[in-house]
Structure formats: C-alpha cells, structure tokens
Scaffold this motif. Structure first.
Motif, PDB file in Angstrom:
ATOM      1  N   TYR A  81       0.836  -1.195   0.000  1.00  0.00           N
ATOM      2  CA  TYR A  81       0.000   0.000   0.000  1.00  0.00           C
ATOM      3  C   TYR A  81       0.871   1.245   0.000  1.00  0.00           C
ATOM      4  CZ  TYR A  81       1.278   0.181   4.879  1.00  0.00           C
ATOM      5  OH  TYR A  81       2.006   0.234   6.036  1.00  0.00           O
ATOM      6  N   THR A  82       0.236   2.340  -0.347  1.00  0.00           N
ATOM      7  CA  THR A  82       0.822   3.665  -0.195  1.00  0.00           C
ATOM      8  C   THR A  82      -0.148   4.471   0.655  1.00  0.00           C
ATOM      9  OG1 THR A  82       1.899   3.557  -2.351  1.00  0.00           O
ATOM     10  CG2 THR A  82       1.628   5.743  -1.380  1.00  0.00           C
ATOM     11  N   LEU A  83       0.365   5.030   1.728  1.00  0.00           N
ATOM     12  CA  LEU A  83      -0.414   5.878   2.625  1.00  0.00           C
ATOM     13  C   LEU A  83      -0.029   7.320   2.377  1.00  0.00           C
ATOM     14  CD1 LEU A  83      -2.009   6.660   5.273  1.00  0.00           C
ATOM     15  CD2 LEU A  83       0.124   6.151   6.500  1.00  0.00           C
ATOM     16  N   ARG A  84      -1.018   8.164   2.216  1.00  0.00           N
ATOM     17  CA  ARG A  84      -0.787   9.603   2.098  1.00  0.00           C
ATOM     18  C   ARG A  84      -1.648  10.302   3.149  1.00  0.00           C
ATOM     19  NH1 ARG A  84      -0.108   7.756  -2.960  1.00  0.00           N
ATOM     20  NH2 ARG A  84       1.631   8.585  -4.145  1.00  0.00           N
ATOM     21  N   LEU A  85      -1.005  11.158   3.918  1.00  0.00           N
ATOM     22  CA  LEU A  85      -1.715  11.958   4.908  1.00  0.00           C
ATOM     23  C   LEU A  85      -1.550  13.423   4.538  1.00  0.00           C
ATOM     24  CD1 LEU A  85      -0.554  10.276   8.233  1.00  0.00           C
ATOM     25  CD2 LEU A  85      -2.781  10.062   7.131  1.00  0.00           C
ATOM     26  N   GLY A  86      -2.590  14.182   4.716  1.00  0.00           N
ATOM     27  CA  GLY A  86      -2.533  15.610   4.481  1.00  0.00           C
ATOM     28  C   GLY A  86      -3.421  16.302   5.497  1.00  0.00           C
ATOM     29  N   ALA A  87      -3.180  17.585   5.690  1.00  0.00           N
ATOM     30  CA  ALA A  87      -3.982  18.330   6.655  1.00  0.00           C
ATOM     31  C   ALA A  87      -4.230  19.732   6.150  1.00  0.00           C
ATOM     32  CB  ALA A  87      -3.273  18.391   8.009  1.00  0.00           C
ATOM     33  N   THR A  88      -5.394  20.225   6.494  1.00  0.00           N
ATOM     34  CA  THR A  88      -5.735  21.625   6.281  1.00  0.00           C
ATOM     35  C   THR A  88      -6.082  22.192   7.658  1.00  0.00           C
ATOM     36  OG1 THR A  88      -8.096  21.197   5.964  1.00  0.00           O
ATOM     37  CG2 THR A  88      -6.682  21.088   3.989  1.00  0.00           C
ATOM     38  N   ALA A  89      -6.485  23.418   7.690  1.00  0.00           N
ATOM     39  CA  ALA A  89      -6.854  24.035   8.964  1.00  0.00           C
ATOM     40  C   ALA A  89      -8.065  23.344   9.592  1.00  0.00           C
ATOM     41  CB  ALA A  89      -7.146  25.521   8.767  1.00  0.00           C
ATOM     42  N   GLU A  90      -8.915  22.711   8.764  1.00  0.00           N
ATOM     43  CA  GLU A  90     -10.149  22.113   9.266  1.00  0.00           C
ATOM     44  C   GLU A  90     -10.106  20.604   9.445  1.00  0.00           C
ATOM     45  OE1 GLU A  90     -10.272  23.992   6.304  1.00  0.00           O
ATOM     46  OE2 GLU A  90     -10.567  25.833   7.438  1.00  0.00           O
ATOM     47  N   SER A  91      -9.300  19.906   8.646  1.00  0.00           N
ATOM     48  CA  SER A  91      -9.397  18.451   8.669  1.00  0.00           C
ATOM     49  C   SER A  91      -8.078  17.782   8.317  1.00  0.00           C
ATOM     50  CB  SER A  91     -10.489  17.981   7.704  1.00  0.00           C
ATOM     51  OG  SER A  91     -10.207  18.411   6.391  1.00  0.00           O
ATOM     52  N   VAL A  92      -8.046  16.481   8.580  1.00  0.00           N
ATOM     53  CA  VAL A  92      -6.919  15.626   8.200  1.00  0.00           C
ATOM     54  C   VAL A  92      -7.456  14.658   7.157  1.00  0.00           C
ATOM     55  CG1 VAL A  92      -5.235  13.928   9.005  1.00  0.00           C
ATOM     56  CG2 VAL A  92      -5.884  15.825  10.485  1.00  0.00           C
ATOM     57  N   HIS A  93      -6.671  14.451   6.105  1.00  0.00           N
ATOM     58  CA  HIS A  93      -7.077  13.591   4.995  1.00  0.00           C
ATOM     59  C   HIS A  93      -6.154  12.382   4.933  1.00  0.00           C
ATOM     60  CE1 HIS A  93      -9.687  16.803   3.489  1.00  0.00           C
ATOM     61  NE2 HIS A  93      -8.762  17.579   4.018  1.00  0.00           N
ATOM     62  N   VAL A  94      -6.744  11.213   4.768  1.00  0.00           N
ATOM     63  CA  VAL A  94      -6.015   9.953   4.675  1.00  0.00           C
ATOM     64  C   VAL A  94      -6.347   9.341   3.320  1.00  0.00           C
ATOM     65  CG1 VAL A  94      -5.710   7.646   5.674  1.00  0.00           C
ATOM     66  CG2 VAL A  94      -6.306   9.586   7.164  1.00  0.00           C
ATOM     67  N   ALA A  95      -5.333   8.858   2.621  1.00  0.00           N
ATOM     68  CA  ALA A  95      -5.549   8.113   1.381  1.00  0.00           C
ATOM     69  C   ALA A  95      -4.657   6.885   1.422  1.00  0.00           C
ATOM     70  CB  ALA A  95      -5.225   8.970   0.167  1.00  0.00           C
ATOM     71  N   VAL A  96      -5.249   5.716   1.244  1.00  0.00           N
ATOM     72  CA  VAL A  96      -4.492   4.464   1.194  1.00  0.00           C
ATOM     73  C   VAL A  96      -4.798   3.802  -0.144  1.00  0.00           C
ATOM     74  CG1 VAL A  96      -4.126   2.188   2.218  1.00  0.00           C
ATOM     75  CG2 VAL A  96      -4.459   4.177   3.689  1.00  0.00           C
ATOM     76  N   SER A  97      -3.740   3.620  -0.938  1.00  0.00           N
ATOM     77  CA  SER A  97      -3.864   2.981  -2.249  1.00  0.00           C
ATOM     78  C   SER A  97      -3.278   1.584  -2.180  1.00  0.00           C
ATOM     79  CB  SER A  97      -3.097   3.784  -3.304  1.00  0.00           C
ATOM     80  OG  SER A  97      -3.577   5.108  -3.362  1.00  0.00           O
ATOM     81  N   ASP A  98      -3.917   0.642  -2.890  1.00  0.00           N
ATOM     82  CA  ASP A  98      -3.381  -0.715  -2.988  1.00  0.00           C
ATOM     83  C   ASP A  98      -3.655  -1.244  -4.387  1.00  0.00           C
ATOM     84  OD1 ASP A  98      -5.924  -2.243  -3.081  1.00  0.00           O
ATOM     85  OD2 ASP A  98      -6.131  -1.721  -0.977  1.00  0.00           O
ATOM     86  N   PRO A  99      -3.036  -2.370  -4.759  1.00  0.00           N
ATOM     87  CA  PRO A  99      -3.158  -2.862  -6.133  1.00  0.00           C
ATOM     88  C   PRO A  99      -4.467  -3.588  -6.464  1.00  0.00           C
ATOM     89  CG  PRO A  99      -1.572  -4.191  -4.926  1.00  0.00           C
ATOM     90  CD  PRO A  99      -1.991  -3.073  -4.019  1.00  0.00           C
ATOM     91  N   SER A 100      -5.329  -3.836  -5.498  1.00  0.00           N
ATOM     92  CA  SER A 100      -6.571  -4.565  -5.764  1.00  0.00           C
ATOM     93  C   SER A 100      -7.668  -3.600  -6.214  1.00  0.00           C
ATOM     94  CB  SER A 100      -7.051  -5.293  -4.515  1.00  0.00           C
ATOM     95  OG  SER A 100      -8.340  -5.831  -4.725  1.00  0.00           O
ATOM     96  N   PRO A 101      -8.391  -3.947  -7.281  1.00  0.00           N
ATOM     97  CA  PRO A 101      -9.501  -3.092  -7.705  1.00  0.00           C
ATOM     98  C   PRO A 101     -10.765  -3.307  -6.866  1.00  0.00           C
ATOM     99  CG  PRO A 101      -9.289  -4.948  -9.199  1.00  0.00           C
ATOM    100  CD  PRO A 101      -8.141  -5.036  -8.229  1.00  0.00           C
TER     101      PRO A 101
END
Length: 176
Positions: A73-93
C-alpha cells in the motif's frame, strides 16, 4: 520491502503531508508511528483523542490493504486548517466490503465498520493503475454534543472498543 516516509511540517494554514509505502504487516506499525509523528507535527497539534482516532483509522486501512488489497500500500496523509485527509492505495480493484465481525474466532471483520464510524467522510475511487484508493477525512476539532460525529461515535456497536492512549495494545485495540 523498505518503507519510505517523508514528513513536511507546516502551519495549519498550509497543507502538511506525509507519504509511507510498505507491504508488510510490520509496515502497519510503522504507518501508525508515522501517523502519530505527523499528527504531532501539525500546528496546532491534534488533540490526543483525535490523534489516536487518526492512528486507528490509518492502522485499519493499512491492515486491510495488506490483508485484502494485494499485500502492499501507499499511505498519504494531508492536513488543512479544518481536517486531516487519509488516502491508502493498494493494487486490488475490489472495494472494501463490510462483513459480520467475528466475535469468537479472531478473524476480524471490525475494520471497515470502525473506519466508517470514526471518519467524517470515506470514499473509494479507482486507481492508481488497476488498484483503488480509499480516502477518509477526519475533522481536526472535537465533536460537540449533538454533532454528526458525536452521533457516529455513540452508534459504535456495543462491545466494539475504541482505544484510548493508555489502553492501546500492540494491535491498536484496547487490551482487556
């Protein structure tokens, strides 16, 4: 597979980000640790309960990717003043699916239920490539009484334990 983590510390006004790539069960613990470091690096930092919730969501998404999504998997975390964003990508459709939790055999089934209950929004989109990415958003602010987030937390099924920092076990769940 080696894990790669990059952190950028910024104020809440400018998005912060973190990327972790891995493909092993041990990588889930590294993703959780990187998530704690990411949460602590935010300015202002997340409250302890919000940071633990974020780490639990990341742990469950990464575990699901390893167990059901093709093993990496690839985990991406991001944040803004209001929220935290999580994205997890994997090879399965195949999108995540709910299943009845196994209360006696230890085969799981709790993760997707918890993710949906603990996040403000969750979606699954195709890509990259033939795989998928699960996106989740969590508010940076404590839920007020009567808010949608409070209603979601109060709707967590009885017997499903949401960890607190002093009770968190090795697997991210509360030790009993």
């Amino acid at each position: 597979m080696n894990s790669k983590a990059t952190t950028v510390t910024t104020s809440a006004a400018v998005p912060a980000s973190l990327v972790v790539e891995d493909g092993s069960p041990a990588g889930v613990a590294r993703a959780r640790d990187a998530t704690h470091a990411f949460a602590d690096s935010l300015d202002p930092a997340l409250e302890a309960e919000a940071a633990e919730t974020l780490a639990l969501v990341v742990s469950e998404l990464a575990t699901n990717a390893v167990r059901h999504g093709g093993g990496r998997y690839t985990l991406r975390l991001g944040a803004t003043a209001e929220s935290v964003h999580v994205a997890v990508s994997d090879p399965s459709p195949s999108p995540p699916c709910e299943r009845t939790p196994d209360l006696s055999g230890g085969t799981g089934g709790f993760g997707w239920h918890m993710i949906r209950r603990l996040t403000d929004a969750v979606s699954t989109v195709p890509g990259p490539g033939r795989g998928k990415t699960v996106h989740a958003r969590l508010s940076r602010f404590r839920a007020t009484e009567g808010s949608a987030a409070t209603a979601r937390l109060s709707a967590v099924p009885r017997g499903l334990v949401v960890p607190t920092p002093r009770h968190r076990g090795r697997n991210g769940l509360r030790d009993t």
